[in-house]
Design a protein around this motif. Structure first.
Motif, short mmCIF file in Angstrom:
data_model
loop_
_atom_site.label_atom_id
_atom_site.label_comp_id
_atom_site.label_asym_id
_atom_site.label_seq_id
_atom_site.Cartn_x
_atom_site.Cartn_y
_atom_site.Cartn_z
N ASP A 1 -22.47 29.81 25.74
CA ASP A 1 -21.31 28.98 26.04
C ASP A 1 -21.37 27.69 25.25
OD1 ASP A 1 -23.17 27.39 27.37
OD2 ASP A 1 -22.23 27.55 29.33
N ARG A 2 -20.35 26.87 25.44
CA ARG A 2 -20.25 25.63 24.67
C ARG A 2 -19.94 24.49 25.62
NH1 ARG A 2 -17.88 25.81 19.30
NH2 ARG A 2 -18.24 23.77 18.35
N ASN A 3 -20.61 23.37 25.42
CA ASN A 3 -20.26 22.16 26.16
C ASN A 3 -19.05 21.50 25.50
OD1 ASN A 3 -22.50 22.57 27.75
ND2 ASN A 3 -23.25 20.48 27.56
N ASN B 1 -16.89 18.16 25.95
CA ASN B 1 -16.73 16.87 26.62
C ASN B 1 -15.35 16.34 26.26
OD1 ASN B 1 -20.00 16.74 25.61
ND2 ASN B 1 -19.51 16.62 27.78
N LEU C 1 -18.33 24.89 29.20
CA LEU C 1 -18.77 23.95 30.22
C LEU C 1 -18.07 22.64 29.92
CD1 LEU C 1 -20.49 22.67 32.42
CD2 LEU C 1 -22.43 22.69 30.85
N GLN D 1 -16.88 18.96 30.81
CA GLN D 1 -17.10 17.74 31.59
C GLN D 1 -16.72 16.54 30.73
OE1 GLN D 1 -20.75 18.26 34.56
NE2 GLN D 1 -21.39 18.65 32.48
N SER E 1 -28.32 28.05 28.34
CA SER E 1 -27.33 28.28 27.28
C SER E 1 -27.91 28.01 25.91
CB SER E 1 -26.13 27.37 27.51
OG SER E 1 -25.25 27.40 26.40
N MET F 1 -26.28 26.42 23.93
CA MET F 1 -25.74 25.08 23.66
C MET F 1 -25.13 24.98 22.26
SD MET F 1 -26.03 22.79 26.12
CE MET F 1 -26.87 22.55 27.67
N GLU G 1 -23.56 20.07 22.21
CA GLU G 1 -24.08 19.23 23.29
C GLU G 1 -23.96 17.79 22.83
OE1 GLU G 1 -25.57 17.09 26.15
OE2 GLU G 1 -26.62 16.95 24.24
#
Length: 363
Positions: free
Chosen positions: A65-67, A69, A116, A118, A319, A321, A324
């Motif tokens: 998956d990928r963060n 933001n 992900l 946030q 993950s 990542m 990030e």
């Protein structure tokens, strides 16, 4: 008969997978690291035997998956954070739909199944902005799970939107939100939270979001960021609050802990090393007897310790990542590929399997 002051009866109860108390946990914490790791690995085996009984205990999972933001604008100014910006900073941003499309398409190209998502506590983004973003993603990429918005973000939303948590989470869920990450947990002890993030959600508020989400059918992860101003007793109190919440609603899919990363932050605290990380993760695996998965934190510890953590109670390497942006701002820049994941898992004699957010095996 005792070992480092720990009675044989307690050791046997922990070995059998029986529930331990906060006082028990404090005594176990003083065991030699390898012995604590052995108990944690035993707990892992007992728990995974029920989860993957048809596959044995030799499975270790990971997710692609990928963060994302979505903004770095934030008005809670946590002392341990190097990511946040104010609206006036030149490098502040809010993501565009085109930008998020590019990130998701890149994730899909690498076999990813989730983002992900946030962000900072932006004081001016409206509820409709979030609902439009969720609807856009889910409409265009229905195969992607949106694992988004930590409890502290939802407490922020409640204040900004002036709506009950139940209504906000319900509307987000209908728009496309699939699950909730456990970010912002830090240490679930108000005395500690007042010192490191006084403007952020306090313990009962953080847990109330999880309580509502679980009751509405949304699963979540749960985290602990330690190694700053808290005591060992505070860490155990955090674990107790998490375990009690899981007894009530059963919605936590996994626990992840990591150590405070100090670079570029305002929090002046002595950081802890790999041994303390492994000891705390091991104790967490033993204590959290009702949470099925524990995730290794290679992102903060590096690949070698991240792999070793699989022998200290973790059954998941987390993950790859793809992106990030938060921890890396505090000086941690470890990277991982799927092939790295498979190699690290296989080297310990486990079977590597890609999973989704709910720990369903994808291969």
């Amino acid at each position: 008969m005792t070992c480092n002051g720990v009675e044989t009866d307690l050791l046997q109860r922990a070995w059998n997978g029986e529930r331990i108390s906060s006082a028990d946990a404090l005594r176990l914490y003083n065991l030699p690291l390898e012995e604590l790791g052995t108990l944690a690995n035993r707990s892992r085996e007992l728990i995974k035997a029920s989860a993957y009984s048809h596959r044995g205990n030799d499975i270790v999972t990971y997710i692609v998956d990928r963060n994302v933001n979505y903004t770095n604008v934030c008005d809670v100014y946590c002392k341990f954070c190097a990511f946040y910006r104010t609206e006036k900073d030149n490098d502040s941003y809010v993501i565009t739909f085109d930008e998020i499309d590019q990130k998701i398409e890149g994730t899909l190209a690498l076999g990813g199944t989730q983002i992900l998502m946030q962000g900072g506590h932006h004081p001016k983004l409206s509820m409709q902005w979030y609902l439009d973003l969720l609807s856009h993603i889910k409409g265009k990429y229905p195969q992607i799970n949106i694992h988004g918005f930590s409890p502290s973000e939802f407490i922020h939303f409640r204040k900004v939107f002036n709506l009950p948590l139940e209504e906000i989470i319900t509307q987000f869920h209908k728009a496309g939100l699939g699950s909730i990450p456990g970010g912002g947990g830090e240490i679930l002890v108000d005395r500690v939270r007042q010192r490191i993030s006084p403007l952020k959600a306090m313990t009962d508020e953080w847990l109330s979001v999880m309580d509502v989400a679980h009751r509405l059918g949304l699963n979540s992860s749960v985290t602990m960021m330690f190694g700053h101003v808290e005591s060992i007793e505070d860490r155990i109190e955090h674990l107790e609050r998490v375990r009690a919440q899981q007894d009530k609603t059963g919605g936590f899919t996994a626990f992840i802990c990591w150590t405070f990363q100090a670079e570029n932050t305002k929090l002046r605290a002595p950081t802890v090393g790999a041994q303390e990380y492994l000891r705390t993760q091991a104790l967490s695996r033993i204590y959290l007897d009702n949470i099925p998965n524990v995730q290794s934190s290679w992102v903060t510890q590096g690949l070698e310790i991240g792999q070793l953590a699989l022998k200290y109670g973790a059954n998941d390497l987390g993950s790859i990542m793809i992106e990030e942006n938060v921890v890396s701002q505090a000086g941690t820049t470890f990277r991982m590929t799927v092939e790295d994941m498979k190699r690290l898992i296989s080297e310990l004699g486990y079977e590597p399997h890609q999973r989704d957010n709910w720990y369903h095996l994808l291969n």
